[in-house]
Design a protein around this motif. Structure first.
Motif, PDB file in Angstrom:
ATOM      1  N   GLN A   1       8.883  41.244  14.951  1.00 42.31           N
ATOM      2  CA  GLN A   1       8.615  40.053  14.162  1.00 42.31           C
ATOM      3  C   GLN A   1       9.387  38.871  14.753  1.00 42.31           C
ATOM      4  OE1 GLN A   1       9.843  40.386  10.091  1.00 42.31           O
ATOM      5  NE2 GLN A   1       9.150  38.341   9.554  1.00 42.31           N
ATOM      6  N   VAL A   2       8.653  37.838  15.094  1.00 40.60           N
ATOM      7  CA  VAL A   2       9.278  36.659  15.680  1.00 40.60           C
ATOM      8  C   VAL A   2       9.963  35.835  14.598  1.00 40.60           C
ATOM      9  CG1 VAL A   2       8.831  34.472  16.848  1.00 40.60           C
ATOM     10  CG2 VAL A   2       7.636  36.555  17.585  1.00 40.60           C
ATOM     11  N   GLN A   3      11.177  35.429  14.909  1.00 37.89           N
ATOM     12  CA  GLN A   3      11.905  34.549  13.996  1.00 37.89           C
ATOM     13  C   GLN A   3      12.662  33.491  14.775  1.00 37.89           C
ATOM     14  OE1 GLN A   3      14.316  37.158  11.373  1.00 37.89           O
ATOM     15  NE2 GLN A   3      13.152  36.237   9.712  1.00 37.89           N
ATOM     16  N   LEU A   4      12.613  32.285  14.270  1.00 43.41           N
ATOM     17  CA  LEU A   4      13.463  31.191  14.726  1.00 43.41           C
ATOM     18  C   LEU A   4      14.139  30.650  13.478  1.00 43.41           C
ATOM     19  CD1 LEU A   4      11.097  29.292  17.194  1.00 43.41           C
ATOM     20  CD2 LEU A   4      13.026  30.758  17.798  1.00 43.41           C
ATOM     21  N   VAL A   5      15.451  30.731  13.444  1.00 38.84           N
ATOM     22  CA  VAL A   5      16.189  30.323  12.252  1.00 38.84           C
ATOM     23  C   VAL A   5      17.181  29.242  12.629  1.00 38.84           C
ATOM     24  CG1 VAL A   5      17.668  31.058  10.373  1.00 38.84           C
ATOM     25  CG2 VAL A   5      15.927  32.627  11.271  1.00 38.84           C
ATOM     26  N   GLU A   6      16.937  28.054  12.090  1.00 47.66           N
ATOM     27  CA  GLU A   6      17.822  26.923  12.368  1.00 47.66           C
ATOM     28  C   GLU A   6      18.966  26.883  11.356  1.00 47.66           C
ATOM     29  OE1 GLU A   6      13.512  25.339  13.059  1.00 47.66           O
ATOM     30  OE2 GLU A   6      14.579  26.581  11.577  1.00 47.66           O
ATOM     31  N   SER A   7      20.071  26.329  11.795  1.00 47.93           N
ATOM     32  CA  SER A   7      21.207  26.110  10.911  1.00 47.93           C
ATOM     33  C   SER A   7      22.031  24.953  11.448  1.00 47.93           C
ATOM     34  CB  SER A   7      22.070  27.377  10.793  1.00 47.93           C
ATOM     35  OG  SER A   7      22.583  27.733  12.065  1.00 47.93           O
ATOM     36  N   GLY A   8      22.949  24.476  10.623  1.00 49.40           N
ATOM     37  CA  GLY A   8      23.858  23.431  11.074  1.00 49.40           C
ATOM     38  C   GLY A   8      23.546  22.034  10.579  1.00 49.40           C
ATOM     39  N   GLY A   9      22.432  21.883   9.881  1.00 52.12           N
ATOM     40  CA  GLY A   9      22.115  20.578   9.335  1.00 52.12           C
ATOM     41  C   GLY A   9      23.042  20.216   8.181  1.00 52.12           C
ATOM     42  N   GLY A  10      22.921  18.977   7.738  1.00 56.83           N
ATOM     43  CA  GLY A  10      23.740  18.540   6.622  1.00 56.83           C
ATOM     44  C   GLY A  10      23.778  17.036   6.517  1.00 56.83           C
ATOM     45  N   LEU A  11      24.711  16.571   5.709  1.00 52.02           N
ATOM     46  CA  LEU A  11      24.903  15.135   5.488  1.00 52.02           C
ATOM     47  C   LEU A  11      26.105  14.668   6.296  1.00 52.02           C
ATOM     48  CD1 LEU A  11      24.345  12.503   3.901  1.00 52.02           C
ATOM     49  CD2 LEU A  11      25.837  13.413   2.102  1.00 52.02           C
ATOM     50  N   VAL A  12      25.914  13.609   7.041  1.00 49.74           N
ATOM     51  CA  VAL A  12      26.991  13.082   7.880  1.00 49.74           C
ATOM     52  C   VAL A  12      26.912  11.564   7.871  1.00 49.74           C
ATOM     53  CG1 VAL A  12      25.606  13.197   9.999  1.00 49.74           C
ATOM     54  CG2 VAL A  12      28.106  13.306  10.144  1.00 49.74           C
ATOM     55  N   GLN A  13      28.034  10.926   8.035  1.00 48.35           N
ATOM     56  CA  GLN A  13      28.055   9.467   8.107  1.00 48.35           C
ATOM     57  C   GLN A  13      27.622   8.999   9.498  1.00 48.35           C
ATOM     58  OE1 GLN A  13      32.001   8.197   6.909  1.00 48.35           O
ATOM     59  NE2 GLN A  13      31.327   7.940   4.788  1.00 48.35           N
ATOM     60  N   ALA A  14      27.120   7.802   9.543  1.00 44.19           N
ATOM     61  CA  ALA A  14      26.742   7.218  10.824  1.00 44.19           C
ATOM     62  C   ALA A  14      27.937   7.247  11.776  1.00 44.19           C
ATOM     63  CB  ALA A  14      26.254   5.785  10.633  1.00 44.19           C
ATOM     64  N   GLY A  15      27.656   7.614  13.016  1.00 46.48           N
ATOM     65  CA  GLY A  15      28.715   7.755  14.002  1.00 46.48           C
ATOM     66  C   GLY A  15      29.264   9.158  14.108  1.00 46.48           C
ATOM     67  N   GLY A  16      28.913   9.995  13.155  1.00 48.23           N
ATOM     68  CA  GLY A  16      29.408  11.364  13.157  1.00 48.23           C
ATOM     69  C   GLY A  16      28.603  12.284  14.050  1.00 48.23           C
ATOM     70  N   SER A  17      28.943  13.567  13.992  1.00 48.05           N
ATOM     71  CA  SER A  17      28.320  14.568  14.860  1.00 48.05           C
ATOM     72  C   SER A  17      27.889  15.784  14.050  1.00 48.05           C
ATOM     73  CB  SER A  17      29.309  15.023  15.941  1.00 48.05           C
ATOM     74  OG  SER A  17      29.695  13.954  16.772  1.00 48.05           O
ATOM     75  N   LEU A  18      26.881  16.439  14.555  1.00 46.07           N
ATOM     76  CA  LEU A  18      26.438  17.722  14.027  1.00 46.07           C
ATOM     77  C   LEU A  18      26.005  18.593  15.192  1.00 46.07           C
ATOM     78  CD1 LEU A  18      24.207  16.845  10.924  1.00 46.07           C
ATOM     79  CD2 LEU A  18      26.396  18.034  10.879  1.00 46.07           C
ATOM     80  N   ARG A  19      26.136  19.886  15.010  1.00 45.18           N
ATOM     81  CA  ARG A  19      25.643  20.826  16.007  1.00 45.18           C
ATOM     82  C   ARG A  19      24.631  21.738  15.332  1.00 45.18           C
ATOM     83  NH1 ARG A  19      28.277  26.140  18.769  1.00 45.18           N
ATOM     84  NH2 ARG A  19      27.367  25.959  20.863  1.00 45.18           N
ATOM     85  N   LEU A  20      23.408  21.635  15.752  1.00 48.73           N
ATOM     86  CA  LEU A  20      22.364  22.506  15.229  1.00 48.73           C
ATOM     87  C   LEU A  20      22.279  23.765  16.075  1.00 48.73           C
ATOM     88  CD1 LEU A  20      19.513  19.926  14.519  1.00 48.73           C
ATOM     89  CD2 LEU A  20      21.466  20.566  13.091  1.00 48.73           C
ATOM     90  N   SER A  21      22.002  24.863  15.414  1.00 46.51           N
ATOM     91  CA  SER A  21      21.829  26.143  16.098  1.00 46.51           C
ATOM     92  C   SER A  21      20.476  26.721  15.741  1.00 46.51           C
ATOM     93  CB  SER A  21      22.924  27.126  15.683  1.00 46.51           C
ATOM     94  OG  SER A  21      24.209  26.645  16.009  1.00 46.51           O
ATOM     95  N   CYS A  22      19.923  27.473  16.663  1.00 52.89           N
ATOM     96  CA  CYS A  22      18.662  28.167  16.426  1.00 52.89           C
ATOM     97  C   CYS A  22      18.804  29.586  16.940  1.00 52.89           C
ATOM     98  CB  CYS A  22      17.515  27.449  17.127  1.00 52.89           C
ATOM     99  SG  CYS A  22      15.928  28.308  17.044  1.00 52.89           S
TER     100      CYS A  22
END
Length: 122
Positions: A1-22
């Protein structure tokens, strides 16, 4: 069974950083190109970044210099490091897999994840 599961999103202020994972499973990850796309409310889905099976990389102009895509074939993972985030980066971000291995903006992506919400406040 194929799966792609994203994570790492959220709320951040302008200028900030996030790292998304799949996290990918159910297919031969090493031979697939991988891409990140996003869709903001009322807008069409757009390509953000892609990485070929051999790690050649493609970026949309919107993310050049701010976003970095990478992959870890040992872990079947693809990442999107997003720095200097702007309110216009607010969208649902999707991970996708390209069976032909290219990971290009106009590739036909075979598999898609469910998405992760990124919200950038001003």
């Amino acid at each position: 069974q194929v799966q792609l599961v994203e994570s790492g999103g959220g709320l951040v202020q302008a200028g900030g950083s996030l790292r998304l994972s799949c996290a990918a499973s159910g297919f031969t990850f090493t031979s697939y190109g991988m891409g990140w796309f996003r869709q903001a409310p009322g807008k069409e889905r757009e390509f953000v970044a892609g990485i070929r099976w051999n790690s050649n990389i493609y970026y949309a102009d919107s993310g050049k210099g701010r976003f970095t895509i990478s992959r870890d074939n040992a872990k079947n993972m693809v990442y999107l490091q997003m720095n200097s985030l702007k309110p216009e980066d607010t969208a649902v971000y999707y991970c996708a897999a390209d069976a032909r291995g290219w990971g290009q903006p106009d590739s036909r992506y075979t598999y898609w994840g469910q998405g992760t919400q990124v919200t950038v406040s001003s």
